[in-house]
Design a protein around this motif. Sequence first.
Motif, PDB file in Angstrom:
ATOM      1  N   THR A  84     -28.451  -6.289 -26.798  1.00  0.00           N
ATOM      2  CA  THR A  84     -29.783  -7.284 -26.377  1.00  0.00           C
ATOM      3  C   THR A  84     -30.334  -6.953 -24.923  1.00  0.00           C
ATOM      4  O   THR A  84     -29.491  -6.281 -24.229  1.00  0.00           O
ATOM      5  CB  THR A  84     -29.425  -8.523 -26.518  1.00  0.00           C
ATOM      6  OG1 THR A  84     -28.506  -8.879 -25.531  1.00  0.00           O
ATOM      7  CG2 THR A  84     -29.037  -8.916 -27.953  1.00  0.00           C
ATOM      8  N   VAL A  85     -31.673  -7.176 -24.806  1.00  0.00           N
ATOM      9  CA  VAL A  85     -32.124  -7.251 -23.844  1.00  0.00           C
ATOM     10  C   VAL A  85     -33.049  -8.461 -23.283  1.00  0.00           C
ATOM     11  O   VAL A  85     -33.539  -8.843 -24.314  1.00  0.00           O
ATOM     12  CB  VAL A  85     -33.036  -5.692 -23.379  1.00  0.00           C
ATOM     13  CG1 VAL A  85     -32.440  -4.622 -23.415  1.00  0.00           C
ATOM     14  CG2 VAL A  85     -34.230  -5.884 -24.568  1.00  0.00           C
ATOM     15  N   PRO A  86     -32.907  -8.975 -22.234  1.00  0.00           N
ATOM     16  CA  PRO A  86     -33.645 -10.212 -21.815  1.00  0.00           C
ATOM     17  C   PRO A  86     -35.308  -9.859 -21.631  1.00  0.00           C
ATOM     18  O   PRO A  86     -35.524  -8.598 -21.010  1.00  0.00           O
ATOM     19  CB  PRO A  86     -32.965 -10.608 -20.388  1.00  0.00           C
ATOM     20  CG  PRO A  86     -32.634  -9.447 -19.798  1.00  0.00           C
ATOM     21  CD  PRO A  86     -32.062  -8.371 -20.980  1.00  0.00           C
ATOM     22  N   ARG A  87     -35.914 -11.196 -21.539  1.00  0.00           N
ATOM     23  CA  ARG A  87     -37.397 -10.893 -21.094  1.00  0.00           C
ATOM     24  C   ARG A  87     -37.731 -10.322 -19.745  1.00  0.00           C
ATOM     25  O   ARG A  87     -36.718 -10.334 -18.944  1.00  0.00           O
ATOM     26  CB  ARG A  87     -37.920 -12.254 -21.103  1.00  0.00           C
ATOM     27  CG  ARG A  87     -39.502 -12.534 -20.700  1.00  0.00           C
ATOM     28  CD  ARG A  87     -40.011 -13.787 -20.739  1.00  0.00           C
ATOM     29  NE  ARG A  87     -40.140 -14.216 -21.945  1.00  0.00           N
ATOM     30  CZ  ARG A  87     -39.607 -15.486 -22.510  1.00  0.00           C
ATOM     31  NH1 ARG A  87     -39.141 -16.543 -21.785  1.00  0.00           N
ATOM     32  NH2 ARG A  87     -39.846 -15.894 -23.953  1.00  0.00           N
ATOM     33  N   GLY A  88     -38.771  -9.299 -19.768  1.00  0.00           N
ATOM     34  CA  GLY A  88     -38.927  -8.894 -18.530  1.00  0.00           C
ATOM     35  C   GLY A  88     -38.462  -7.545 -18.493  1.00  0.00           C
ATOM     36  O   GLY A  88     -38.987  -6.566 -17.405  1.00  0.00           O
ATOM     37  N   THR A  89     -37.323  -7.344 -19.192  1.00  0.00           N
ATOM     38  CA  THR A  89     -36.743  -5.924 -19.072  1.00  0.00           C
ATOM     39  C   THR A  89     -37.717  -4.727 -19.424  1.00  0.00           C
ATOM     40  O   THR A  89     -38.387  -4.870 -20.447  1.00  0.00           O
ATOM     41  CB  THR A  89     -35.670  -5.745 -19.940  1.00  0.00           C
ATOM     42  OG1 THR A  89     -34.575  -6.940 -19.740  1.00  0.00           O
ATOM     43  CG2 THR A  89     -34.877  -4.266 -19.868  1.00  0.00           C
ATOM     44  N   ARG A  90     -37.902  -3.809 -18.497  1.00  0.00           N
ATOM     45  CA  ARG A  90     -38.787  -2.565 -18.688  1.00  0.00           C
ATOM     46  C   ARG A  90     -38.070  -1.263 -19.526  1.00  0.00           C
ATOM     47  O   ARG A  90     -36.907  -1.154 -19.008  1.00  0.00           O
ATOM     48  CB  ARG A  90     -39.447  -2.006 -17.518  1.00  0.00           C
ATOM     49  CG  ARG A  90     -40.288  -2.947 -16.962  1.00  0.00           C
ATOM     50  CD  ARG A  90     -41.016  -2.733 -15.588  1.00  0.00           C
ATOM     51  NE  ARG A  90     -41.840  -3.611 -15.147  1.00  0.00           N
ATOM     52  CZ  ARG A  90     -42.987  -3.538 -15.045  1.00  0.00           C
ATOM     53  NH1 ARG A  90     -43.679  -2.356 -15.626  1.00  0.00           N
ATOM     54  NH2 ARG A  90     -43.971  -4.494 -14.517  1.00  0.00           N
ATOM     55  N   LEU A  91     -38.508  -0.923 -20.373  1.00  0.00           N
ATOM     56  CA  LEU A  91     -38.136   0.101 -21.130  1.00  0.00           C
ATOM     57  C   LEU A  91     -39.073   1.145 -21.432  1.00  0.00           C
ATOM     58  O   LEU A  91     -40.422   0.831 -21.607  1.00  0.00           O
ATOM     59  CB  LEU A  91     -37.615  -0.118 -22.592  1.00  0.00           C
ATOM     60  CG  LEU A  91     -36.545  -1.456 -22.733  1.00  0.00           C
ATOM     61  CD1 LEU A  91     -36.367  -1.919 -24.123  1.00  0.00           C
ATOM     62  CD2 LEU A  91     -35.279  -0.784 -22.301  1.00  0.00           C
ATOM     63  N   THR A  92     -38.634   2.487 -21.716  1.00  0.00           N
ATOM     64  CA  THR A  92     -39.600   3.678 -21.791  1.00  0.00           C
ATOM     65  C   THR A  92     -39.331   3.850 -23.306  1.00  0.00           C
ATOM     66  O   THR A  92     -38.161   4.190 -23.686  1.00  0.00           O
ATOM     67  CB  THR A  92     -39.101   4.732 -21.094  1.00  0.00           C
ATOM     68  OG1 THR A  92     -39.235   4.439 -19.665  1.00  0.00           O
ATOM     69  CG2 THR A  92     -40.091   6.102 -21.286  1.00  0.00           C
ATOM     70  N   ILE A  93     -40.528   4.010 -24.062  1.00  0.00           N
ATOM     71  CA  ILE A  93     -40.434   4.190 -25.403  1.00  0.00           C
ATOM     72  C   ILE A  93     -40.885   5.751 -25.604  1.00  0.00           C
ATOM     73  O   ILE A  93     -41.865   6.291 -24.940  1.00  0.00           O
ATOM     74  CB  ILE A  93     -41.536   3.466 -26.236  1.00  0.00           C
ATOM     75  CG1 ILE A  93     -41.358   2.006 -25.980  1.00  0.00           C
ATOM     76  CG2 ILE A  93     -41.615   4.040 -27.691  1.00  0.00           C
ATOM     77  CD1 ILE A  93     -39.953   1.678 -26.423  1.00  0.00           C
TER      78      ILE A  93
END
Length: 118
Positions: A84-93
């Motif tokens: 899981t990842v919390p709100r605000g986490t930035r990810l590259t798609i």
Amino acid sequence: MARKKTTTQTAEETAQATEAVEAEAVQEDATIQAEETAQAVEAEAVEAPPVETEPEFTPYEVAVTVAVAPIREAPAQATRIVGTVPRGTRLTIQEESGGYGRTSTGATWIRLKQTSRR
């Protein structure tokens, strides 16, 4: 002294000459027909449409917009949650499929409705 040709000889020569002319005309007709057929085939030839390739995907960044977003092993809700990842986490798609985005780790997917594009 030259011999006179008989009527029979003259008729035979005329018949032979006529046959030769007719044979030549048949050959010429066949040649013309072959050329016309070749031209018709060329005119009907359809060029293959250009092969459409998908445009290259350009990776982009998202931020998680829900309290906790599940990370899955494949781009479908029925697949196993691997984290899981919390709100605000930035990810590259890196790729999109069925409403999911493959994260930069390459092995996990997040539902794109749970993110916003940055």
